[in-house]
Design an enzyme around this catalytic site. Structure first.
Site, PDB file in Angstrom:
ATOM      1  N   SER A 196       0.857  -1.175   0.000  1.00 53.39           N
ATOM      2  CA  SER A 196       0.000   0.000   0.000  1.00 53.39           C
ATOM      3  C   SER A 196       0.896   1.229   0.000  1.00 53.39           C
ATOM      4  O   SER A 196       1.859   1.296   0.765  1.00 53.39           O
ATOM      5  CB  SER A 196      -0.905  -0.006   1.233  1.00 53.39           C
ATOM      6  OG  SER A 196      -1.848   1.042   1.149  1.00 53.39           O
ATOM      7  N   GLU A 197       0.607   2.196  -0.866  1.00 51.67           N
ATOM      8  CA  GLU A 197       1.556   3.301  -1.054  1.00 51.67           C
ATOM      9  C   GLU A 197       1.763   4.125   0.210  1.00 51.67           C
ATOM     10  O   GLU A 197       2.762   4.827   0.317  1.00 51.67           O
ATOM     11  CB  GLU A 197       1.172   4.192  -2.241  1.00 51.67           C
ATOM     12  CG  GLU A 197      -0.262   4.638  -2.296  1.00 51.67           C
ATOM     13  CD  GLU A 197      -1.108   3.741  -3.188  1.00 51.67           C
ATOM     14  OE1 GLU A 197      -1.101   2.506  -2.970  1.00 51.67           O
ATOM     15  OE2 GLU A 197      -1.797   4.261  -4.076  1.00 51.67           O
ATOM     16  N   ASN A 198       0.861   4.030   1.179  1.00 49.30           N
ATOM     17  CA  ASN A 198       1.061   4.766   2.416  1.00 49.30           C
ATOM     18  C   ASN A 198       1.980   4.031   3.393  1.00 49.30           C
ATOM     19  O   ASN A 198       1.932   4.265   4.592  1.00 49.30           O
ATOM     20  CB  ASN A 198      -0.274   5.114   3.091  1.00 49.30           C
ATOM     21  CG  ASN A 198      -1.138   3.912   3.370  1.00 49.30           C
ATOM     22  OD1 ASN A 198      -1.222   3.001   2.542  1.00 49.30           O
ATOM     23  ND2 ASN A 198      -1.781   3.888   4.517  1.00 49.30           N
TER      24      ASN A 198
END
Lengths: 225, 227, 225, 227
Positions: free
Chosen positions: B55-57
């Site tokens: 997940s990019e976060n």
């Protein structure tokens, strides 16, 4: 003795001139330093440029800063999230300038500022409208666009624990942009949920070494601890 | 949809489409699932098959949604939904997260799209509705950076307009990035500058599928032989 | 089930063509994967380009690789350390090409390769002989030199603990270049002193997530444990 | 040195020079100490004054050398000497370490030098002895990146040649980087394109100090008034 803990949010943030650039950690609500943003409002500084992944939601924190008209320009990857009505109203009425930056480029531009890299190249956005007008470089037959470092006068960070030297750890996905903005501003202020004694944080697991932090404020949120 | 499909042709629903895509993801791949339908794919990875979700976060090893009483406020995915972390998962900051994306370390990214063109162009972030602020998020980074980009989308818009096109009309997310498209009616590879149909839902005809696209389709060789 | 542990060093490294570029973690002896370098010698690959901060010492590891004539070119910041006699002999007799790179630029060039950044600018080396012939960029009145990403076919990493997904932690200053080279090569192999069960490493303290690691070998060094 | 100093003039020894520099480092500064004499400065920071020492191999909070039986093989400084970590110290990788250096986060770096020029140029990494391989390490990064660069060196070479010069003859480490020079005979600021003597060892005369430099020196104003 080095002690970066401030007695109040106002003292932690210090004075801030109009026209300053403020970098905000956080991804949506997670890891965004809402209490420090309230303190930013209290400084009364206006004409701010704010850098954040999102544009706030509801009427708290960043959304409230926007609503009060303190912000001239927002540099952001995904301003439109559930509840970002204040941003949307301001934007559609032309009262807020928006610079849209791909999320990874936004992170890397701030990382570059913190690392003394004034510019770099990336394939992200090449061939799209967001690359229009930007210098390009061809390397091994592939085209890349030049992006510039993005630094701030002030960075506001939310961290899980901190010690008096300003060493910080984060909680889960609350890390996100926080360690990046911490490196990229002239003054970095962190709100921490927990205070650690010096030496208590594992030296192998400190994410933001104190060199990047100027001031901390302890804001325990007991209900989350 | 305003398109009338022949009797017996059942377009894949959201979960069926997610399951169809999940079936094609091999064990050991590092995969980023975009917001919306692609996120559902996580629920359909066969039990016991280890696929590592990014997940990019700042998360590798995304797990399922937690029970209501075990929600961690600091643990959300890129769509801001509450998630969990599987054993072997890790947290990192945004610059490291996009090192994984931009540096070509993800085996696969699955995104939704408004349009996909014959040359692999994808448009999925902006329309021409200028009354609303644009929002790009990590879509351009993912489309340009992942080793493979698959698209999951309906075959046509709600108004019946083609989404498989000769050239994208909407603003591009990335040029030439898509290698495979999963629609509710078919699976198509993008190769040699065109769409190759590798699978259709039961009852679907190639002629109708072609009629629902604004670009020439061809059948994969093994299928063409028996068509 | 993902299991990146190999049964032998040879299996961990795999075949390697002549002319490959190999990135080595380590700072002097600390955190350098000596046993994997021995395995690199065993592959028989020649005409290698090796990237490492130092040039080895004594007759083990990197020094032995050099002595056996497997290396055509060394990319390095500080080749001359105590005991680097093999390097010095090869260099002074013209049998080894040397590309000297400032230490921070060396780290950043590999970090850039790992992060999909083909080139960046830095003030380091501007105005010196190491910047000669390189393109420059002026930003806000200051001059910067362009540096290019440096990637490898193979990276050899020394880590403290690893799990079957390839997640790694390091020990103290053994971290150094290891997490950087891990991101910058087509194939990354790690030798680990300790094996952790999946989930045993603290997700907040994993330094190299397994996405960067292709293969691991467990080499306990009891005397140091 | 072949220079004959007048009776009563005692050049500072290595430890005295290190102690003199340490006295000028305020509490709270983040400081990188170069290999050689600058490393000694760590031993002379007054007790109780918290100065945070950085080492380019990924350490903040360097402590003193450990007792022989407490050596940690994985804990060395940039000069590859065994060290310890103080409470509050941390480890990080080389890219993060040079983020601190290149990004201007260090308050101070102290390096040795072959030569320092009137305009702040420093030469400390290469000579014209081409029989030996060059080695630069982190010197260029530190010289270009630290907020302040101080130099610690002998006033003249062993052969008596000046090291404070009009223009460096050796290859540069960085142009215009040095703000202060501590020699075994004097302390000099570099300002307005020249050397200003702010302190001399007892008994030293300005005339002799000038004779030992290949660039014009001037006395700091308060000293000039009483010279």
């Amino acid at each position: 003795m080095i002690d970066k803990f401030a007695a109040s949010i106002a003292e932690a943030i210090g004075p801030l001139p109009d026209g300053s650039t403020v970098l905000l950690g956080g991804f949506g609500a997670v890891g965004q330093a809402d209490q420090l943003i309230e303190g930013l409002i209290e400084t009364g500084a206006r004409e701010l440029t704010v850098v954040a992944n999102n544009a706030g939601y509801g009427r708290i924190g960043l959304a409230r800063l926007l609503e009060l008209g303190h912000v001239r320009k927002l540099i952001c990857s995904f301003p439109r999230i559930a509840g970002s009505t204040i941003f949307e109203t301001l934007y559609s009425s032309g009262r807020l300038e928006l610079e849209l930056v791909p999320q990874g480029t936004l992170a890397e531009r701030m990382r570059a500022a913190g690392a003394g890299i004034p510019a770099f190249y990336t394939a992200t956005s090449v061939g799209t409208s967001l690359a229009e007008g930007k210098p390009v470089l061809e390397v091994d037959g592939k085209t890349y666009v030049r992006e510039y470092a993005l630094s701030g006068d002030l960075a506001l960070v939310e961290a899980w624990a901190g010690d008096r030297w300003g060493n910080l750890t984060y909680k889960m996905a609350g890390r996100n942009f926080n360690p990046i903005v911490a490196t990229a501003a002239t003054r970095t202020v962190a709100q921490v949920h927990n205070v650690a004694e010096l030496g208590e944080l594992d030296p192998e697991a400190i994410v933001t070494p104190g060199i990047f932090v100027d001031s901390l404020i302890h804001l325990p949120q007991e209900e989350w601890a | 949809m305003t398109v009338t499909l022949p009797e017996g042709v059942e377009p894949r629903g959201r979960d069926a489409l997610a399951a169809r895509i999940a079936a094609d993801i091999p064990e050991g791949w590092y995969v980023n699932l975009g917001i919306g339908l692609p996120t559902l794919i996580a629920d359909h990875v066969p039990p016991g098959r280890e696929v590592v979700l990014h997940s990019e976060n700042g998360i590798l090893g995304l797990g399922a949604a937690p029970p209501e009483d075990e929600i961690e406020p600091w643990l959300v995915n890129a769509g801001k939904q509450h998630v969990t972390l599987v054993p072997g998962g890790s947290y990192f900051h945004h610059a490291d997260s996009f090192t994984m994306i931009r540096g070509g370390h993800l085996d696969l990214c699955v995104l939704g799209a408004y349009e996909v063109a014959v040359n692999g162009d994808i448009a999925n972030w902006a329309t021409f509705d200028n009354s609303r602020a644009p929002a790009v998020g990590g879509a351009m980074d993912l489309a340009a950076g992942a080793r493979r980009l698959w698209v999951a989308m309906d075959h046509v818009t709600r108004e019946g307009a083609a989404k498989l096109v000769q050239a994208c009309s909407y603003p591009l997310t990335a040029p030439g990035a898509v290698s495979r498209v999963y629609t509710n009616l078919a699976v198509l590879d993008i190769e040699d500058g065109g769409f190759t149909v590798v699978e259709m839902v039961p009852g679907m005809s190639f002629a109708l599928l072609q009629a629902l696209a604004d670009a020439p389709l061809r059948l994969a060789e093994q299928d063409a032989a028996t068509a």
